[in-house]
Design an enzyme around this catalytic site. Sequence first.
Site, PDB file in Angstrom:
ATOM      1  CB  CYS A 108      70.413  35.737  32.916  1.00 59.28           C
ATOM      2  SG  CYS A 108      69.650  34.138  32.949  1.00 59.28           S
TER       3      CYS A 108
ATOM      4  CB  ILE B 206      65.065  23.754  31.111  1.00 54.31           C
ATOM      5  CG1 ILE B 206      64.346  22.477  31.582  1.00 54.31           C
ATOM      6  CG2 ILE B 206      64.152  24.974  31.200  1.00 54.31           C
ATOM      7  CD1 ILE B 206      63.074  22.138  30.860  1.00 54.31           C
TER       8      ILE B 206
ATOM      9  NE  ARG C  65      63.377  34.925  31.847  1.00 53.55           N
ATOM     10  CZ  ARG C  65      63.435  35.481  30.661  1.00 53.55           C
ATOM     11  NH1 ARG C  65      64.346  36.356  30.379  1.00 53.55           N
ATOM     12  NH2 ARG C  65      62.561  35.135  29.742  1.00 53.55           N
TER      13      ARG C  65
ATOM     14  CE  LYS D  43      64.687  32.403  43.120  1.00 56.73           C
ATOM     15  NZ  LYS D  43      64.459  32.830  41.739  1.00 56.73           N
ATOM     16  CG  ASN D  44      61.582  30.487  41.249  1.00 52.83           C
ATOM     17  OD1 ASN D  44      62.072  31.597  41.478  1.00 52.83           O
ATOM     18  ND2 ASN D  44      62.255  29.512  40.671  1.00 52.83           N
TER      19      ASN D  44
ATOM     20  CG  ASP E 264      65.435  26.220  39.062  1.00 58.76           C
ATOM     21  OD1 ASP E 264      66.101  26.577  38.075  1.00 58.76           O
ATOM     22  OD2 ASP E 264      64.337  26.737  39.356  1.00 58.76           O
TER      23      ASP E 264
ATOM     24  NE  ARG F 273      68.850  36.642  41.628  1.00 55.20           N
ATOM     25  CZ  ARG F 273      68.641  36.110  40.429  1.00 55.20           C
ATOM     26  NH1 ARG F 273      69.638  35.724  39.694  1.00 55.20           N
ATOM     27  NH2 ARG F 273      67.415  35.976  39.956  1.00 55.20           N
TER      28      ARG F 273
ATOM     29  NE  ARG G   8      65.781  32.528  32.129  1.00 54.18           N
ATOM     30  CZ  ARG G   8      65.649  32.668  33.449  1.00 54.18           C
ATOM     31  NH1 ARG G   8      66.629  33.191  34.147  1.00 54.18           N
ATOM     32  NH2 ARG G   8      64.550  32.299  34.056  1.00 54.18           N
TER      33      ARG G   8
HETATM   34  N1  EPU Z   1      61.010  29.965  26.616  1.00 53.43           N
HETATM   35  C1  EPU Z   1      60.762  30.370  25.320  1.00 53.43           C
HETATM   36  N2  EPU Z   1      59.969  31.461  25.137  1.00 53.43           N
HETATM   37  C2  EPU Z   1      59.424  32.155  26.174  1.00 53.43           C
HETATM   38  C3  EPU Z   1      59.689  31.728  27.491  1.00 53.43           C
HETATM   39  C4  EPU Z   1      60.488  30.631  27.674  1.00 53.43           C
HETATM   40  O1  EPU Z   1      61.236  29.774  24.369  1.00 53.43           O
HETATM   41  O2  EPU Z   1      58.709  33.134  25.915  1.00 53.43           O
HETATM   42  C5  EPU Z   1      61.864  28.791  26.848  1.00 53.43           C
HETATM   43  C6  EPU Z   1      63.120  29.092  27.674  1.00 53.43           C
HETATM   44  O3  EPU Z   1      64.167  29.568  26.874  1.00 53.43           O
HETATM   45  C7  EPU Z   1      63.408  27.761  28.307  1.00 53.43           C
HETATM   46  C8  EPU Z   1      62.030  27.176  28.544  1.00 53.43           C
HETATM   47  O4  EPU Z   1      61.152  27.885  27.665  1.00 53.43           O
HETATM   48  O5  EPU Z   1      64.091  26.938  27.418  1.00 53.43           O
HETATM   49  C9  EPU Z   1      61.523  27.285  29.956  1.00 53.43           C
HETATM   50  O6  EPU Z   1      61.687  28.605  30.444  1.00 53.43           O
HETATM   51  P1  EPU Z   1      60.636  29.234  31.445  1.00 53.43           P
HETATM   52  O7  EPU Z   1      59.948  30.363  30.750  1.00 53.43           O
HETATM   53  O8  EPU Z   1      59.776  28.174  32.030  1.00 53.43           O
HETATM   54  O9  EPU Z   1      61.578  29.852  32.557  1.00 53.43           O
HETATM   55  P2  EPU Z   1      61.196  31.092  33.430  1.00 53.43           P
HETATM   56  O10 EPU Z   1      59.743  31.097  33.650  1.00 53.43           O
HETATM   57  O11 EPU Z   1      61.824  32.302  32.872  1.00 53.43           O
HETATM   58  C10 EPU Z   1      61.304  29.969  35.794  1.00 53.43           C
HETATM   59  C11 EPU Z   1      62.119  30.103  37.048  1.00 53.43           C
HETATM   60  C12 EPU Z   1      63.525  29.570  36.821  1.00 53.43           C
HETATM   61  C13 EPU Z   1      63.420  28.110  36.382  1.00 53.43           C
HETATM   62  C14 EPU Z   1      62.538  28.003  35.120  1.00 53.43           C
HETATM   63  C15 EPU Z   1      62.304  26.589  34.670  1.00 53.43           C
HETATM   64  C16 EPU Z   1      61.238  32.030  38.208  1.00 53.43           C
HETATM   65  C17 EPU Z   1      61.449  33.426  38.678  1.00 53.43           C
HETATM   66  N3  EPU Z   1      62.192  31.505  37.448  1.00 53.43           N
HETATM   67  O12 EPU Z   1      61.950  30.774  34.802  1.00 53.43           O
HETATM   68  O13 EPU Z   1      64.188  29.624  38.086  1.00 53.43           O
HETATM   69  O14 EPU Z   1      64.704  27.609  36.093  1.00 53.43           O
HETATM   70  O15 EPU Z   1      61.249  28.598  35.398  1.00 53.43           O
HETATM   71  O16 EPU Z   1      61.730  25.838  35.674  1.00 53.43           O
HETATM   72  O17 EPU Z   1      60.241  31.416  38.517  1.00 53.43           O
HETATM   73  C18 EPU Z   1      66.007  29.863  39.546  1.00 53.43           C
HETATM   74  O18 EPU Z   1      65.198  29.959  40.484  1.00 53.43           O
HETATM   75  O19 EPU Z   1      67.244  29.724  39.730  1.00 53.43           O
HETATM   76  C19 EPU Z   1      65.527  29.930  38.170  1.00 53.43           C
HETATM   77  C20 EPU Z   1      66.322  30.199  37.145  1.00 53.43           C
END
Ligand code: EPU
Length: 434
Positions: free
Chosen positions: A117, A331, A93, A22-23, A309, A401, A122
């Site tokens: 969320c 995380i 997201r 998915k991701n 995850d 999802r 986030r």
């Molecule tokens: N962060 C910041 N600033 C930003 C972006 C992120 O401080 O601008 C912080 C976040 O708060 C967090 C860390 O950086 O503490 C990592 O967040 P990341 O941005 O990597 O998360 P994401 O890209 O929003 C994706 C996956 C998540 C998975 C995370 C971490 C998708 C659609 N989502 O989210 O997947 O947990 O990476 O590996 O790819 C899930 O599938 O259940 C899920 C939540």
Amino acid sequence: MDILRIRGGLKLRGAIDVSGSKNAALPILCAGLLTNDTVTLRRVPKLRDIDNLLRILAELGVVSDRRADGSLFVKTESESNSVASYELVSTMRGSFTVLGPMLAKRRSARVSLPGGCVIGVRPVDLHLKGLRALGAEIRLEDGYVVAGAPRGLRGARVFLGAAAGSTVLGTANILMAATLAKGTTVIESAACEPEVEDLCRCLVSMGARIEGIGSPTLVIHGVDELHGATHEVIPDRIEAGTYILAGLLAGSEVEVRNCRPEHMGALFDRLADAGANFKLNDKSVACFGMHPLRATDVTTYPHPGFPTDLQAQWMTAMSIADGVSMITERIFQDRYLHAAELMRMGAQIRRDGPCCIVRGVSQLSGAPVMASDLRASAALVVAGLVAKGETIVRRVYHIDRGYEEIEKKLSAIGADIRRETEHAVTGVEAAVES
Ligand code: EPU
């Protein structure tokens, strides 16, 4: 609304196939915005999040269709609307990664801020910082990111590190934007998750020039245009990890097939410490059920560390492990809503800031439980499989999802798990929902 009714305690046996990730698929679908040609994708899972993203892309002028052979194609037919609305973006997201490609190709975009969320705040500051570094003018207006680059984006050096490591979707956004920027972009502290690597490979097959794929330093030489391509999405390592844990806890012999064990090193390291009996093959993992596992600590980190995850599913495993373990979530520090539900099934868990201390018990007992997010639901399903008696998992839409046909896959290896509609639940349980 659907529920899952699980009668626990049956021994699982047989093979279970892993779907596409998915991701990985979500940002790759957004890459379709970077070209007017057709992008054909194989192994895109049939999931609620994918359907929602296709709805958002349709509003942005991208047509899509699943062909009889299971492949999915996307093609940008119109660029007249570049507004991704709150109603759709707030549902998931992953859709925020329409921003980078639209900005690069159409030179302007208006995308709703996704908001927080249940797993935490986030923020998207790193996404915006990176796009600004590439020359985008960005302002926040009425909950939307309004971004423009009238003369096109320019390559730049961008550092994407944050307190908890890099950002997966932030890296995807900047990476996609940089493919069509003038000159060279260097992303430092890029996310190294296999899903980002898969996006890079798809972009390369579309004509992008990217060096350092899979490493924390990505060098992107911008090109004038990208073209269509065909790409197969990698297997879902989180779905695979969930079924590996289910196989080890509830199975006698379960083979998790069509996965990439090299993407799950941290899980196997922890499992080895926990005394689990499993065998890695090229594209499958054989799991020989044997419990209790030994209580084993886990701390979540960006890849190649233990994935956040899988933290909830690991907590299920530790709930019936031999001894006391500590789980530390680095995380998303509030990603512990599943702990209270597991405790309703008899787990002994104490939260202390970003840590949970789990004292293993000999048996969980079935109970009605509420899924709070995607991975929490998976943890509760696994708990239901090993618990004594009946577990009802409510708010199953969360699991839809990210897990393709979960009840079908688990039934095929001997689980007693059925999907029912809300009205089959007693009035008392239905009242909890409202
Ligand atoms: N962060 C910041 N600033 C930003 C972006 C992120 O401080 O601008 C912080 C976040 O708060 C967090 C860390 O950086 O503490 C990592 O967040 P990341 O941005 O990597 O998360 P994401 O890209 O929003 C994706 C996956 C998540 C998975 C995370 C971490 C998708 C659609 N989502 O989210 O997947 O947990 O990476 O590996 O790819 C899930 O599938 O259940 C899920 C939540």
